[in-house]
Design an enzyme around this catalytic site. Structure first.
Site, PDB file in Angstrom:
ATOM      1  N   ASP A  31      -2.202   5.887  -4.927  1.00 36.89           N
ATOM      2  CA  ASP A  31      -2.499   4.981  -3.822  1.00 36.89           C
ATOM      3  C   ASP A  31      -2.859   3.587  -4.326  1.00 36.89           C
ATOM      4  O   ASP A  31      -3.965   3.356  -4.806  1.00 36.89           O
ATOM      5  CB  ASP A  31      -3.662   5.579  -3.010  1.00 36.89           C
ATOM      6  CG  ASP A  31      -3.932   4.834  -1.724  1.00 36.89           C
ATOM      7  OD1 ASP A  31      -3.317   3.776  -1.505  1.00 36.89           O
ATOM      8  OD2 ASP A  31      -4.762   5.313  -0.930  1.00 36.89           O
ATOM      9  N   ASP A  33       0.814  -1.212   0.000  1.00 35.88           N
ATOM     10  CA  ASP A  33       0.000   0.000   0.000  1.00 35.88           C
ATOM     11  C   ASP A  33       0.853   1.270   0.000  1.00 35.88           C
ATOM     12  O   ASP A  33       1.485   1.597   1.009  1.00 35.88           O
ATOM     13  CB  ASP A  33      -0.896  -0.025   1.240  1.00 35.88           C
ATOM     14  CG  ASP A  33      -1.782   1.177   1.380  1.00 35.88           C
ATOM     15  OD1 ASP A  33      -2.054   1.839   0.356  1.00 35.88           O
ATOM     16  OD2 ASP A  33      -2.221   1.455   2.509  1.00 35.88           O
TER      17      ASP A  33
END
Length: 381
Positions: A270, A89
């Protein structure tokens, strides 16, 4: 006690791990509906010769694509190794996994780390407390050996959950954050920073190739860039704030009209968010452009309208990055499809900020250069 709101996460300011949980909430809702439980580069150098020189120094790590919603890769923690499915992430900076001390549903249906089985585990005793709008993870901090493929990271701090409601409907056990250390638990060092500091990787860079509609083929690579995954040259964009992988956007246009970002705005790349997020007003304009109607948690459009829908064009550092309807509309059933846009970022960011999740990153191979604080983008093959 002071509270922080970061990407939908309300977190206590003492002993916290900051993880952007809006992405988890969005993904959990979508997964439930689908019943899924589960200076290394220089633009003046020739890419081909550089790739040949650096190829052996690149550590490639496969990721599995779960229905274009999340990309998961395996790591191990401990000695002997205990394996976990992880979300890599770029929108957070901490590492955490469920522990055997956790008995909530989200833990019982995922792999749990047992510190008693590892000869290299060390206990910190420091509490970790995550509070979300839709759940919570409470646990403690530990240290152990973490391995990502052939990369070995010793004495890595990570969170062990004792209670959580974070990954209940997710096909990953925990999260491995690749954001800047300024966003990590105070006093700890993120995984990528440890790999850099210990000289485990040859260059301070990692990159993502995210496949579309294929279970296999996606990859995260550390220590260099494999140019076989993209077309043309990488275009470099300075990081505007060294917290998230955040860049400045010049404008956003749809159907020949400004969608937002009239005087410039910010965007966060992201890999842990499946959708495209922005402020409510421009997202509402998108919905009007594509004639979407609200049904439950989703914005629905007839699938036959997709060829008529306009691209959304993000202009970043003077370059246009179009996102066509085939990318921002998800196929459904019975002739209905779903919009991948969601509003509300004004609740988390005072400036106009967009979050470019996997919808965008499947189109553009992305390189994250910590040595020069920049992001490289090029169309995927």
């Amino acid at each position: 006690m002071k509270c922080l709101v970061i990407l939908g996460l309300v977190a206590l300011s003492e002993g916290l791990v900051i993880i952007p949980l809006t992405k988890v909430k969005i993904m959990r809702e979508t997964l439930r509906e689908k019943t899924v439980l589960t200076n290394f580069l220089d633009e003046n150098l020739d890419n081909t010769s550089q790739n040949a020189a650096q190829d052996l120094n690149i550590s490639r790590h496969p990721l599995r694509n779960y229905m274009d919603l999340v990309y998961v890769g395996n790591i191990t923690i401990g000695t002997p190794p205990q394996e976990f499915k992880m979300l890599f992430d770029t929108g957070s900076s901490d590492l955490w996994v469920p522990s055997v001390y956790c008995h909530s549903t989200a833990c019982r249906i995922h792999k749990r780390y047992d510190p008693h089985l590892s000869t290299t585990f060390r206990l910190s005793g420091r509490p970790v407390d995550l509070i979300f709008g839709s759940g919570r993870m409470v646990g403690f901090l530990g240290f152990d050996t973490v391995q990502i493929g052939k990369l070995v990271d010793v004495f890595q701090p990570f969170g062990l959950s004792e209670y959580q409601f974070v990954t209940e409907h997710s096909p990953f056990d925990g999260i491995l954050g690749l954001g800047y250390p300024s966003m990590a638990l105070q006093g700890t060092i993120p995984v990528f920073d440890n790999l850099m500091r210990r000289g485990v990787i040859s260059q301070p860079v990692f990159a993502f190739y995210l496949s579309t509609n294929k279970k296999n083929g996606s990859v995260v690579m550390f220590g260099g860039v494999d140019h076989s995954y993209h077309k043309g040259e990488l275009k470099w964009i300075p990081v505007s704030r060294t917290r998230f992988w955040q860049v400045t956007v010049n404008r956003i246009i749809m159907n020949g009209q400004f969608l937002g970002c009239f005087r410039g705005c910010q965007a966060i790349l992201d890999t842990g968010t499946s959708r495209l997020l922005g402020p409510t007003e421009p997202i509402d304009n998108v919905k009007r452009f594509i004639s979407a109607r609200h049904v439950g948690y989703e914005w629905v459009v007839p699938c036959y309208l997709i060829p008529r829908m306009p691209d959304v064009i993000f202009t970043i550092n003077g370059m246009d990055y179009p996102v066509p309807a085939q990318a921002y509309i998800r196929k459904g059933h019975r002739g209905l499809c779903f919009s991948s846009f969601q509003g509300g970022t004004e609740n988390w960011h005072p400036r106009e900020t967009w979050i470019l999740g996997d919808v965008f990153l499947r189109l553009y191979f992305s390189v994250y250069d910590r040595g020069n604080n920049r992001v490289g983008l090029a169309p995927t093959l």
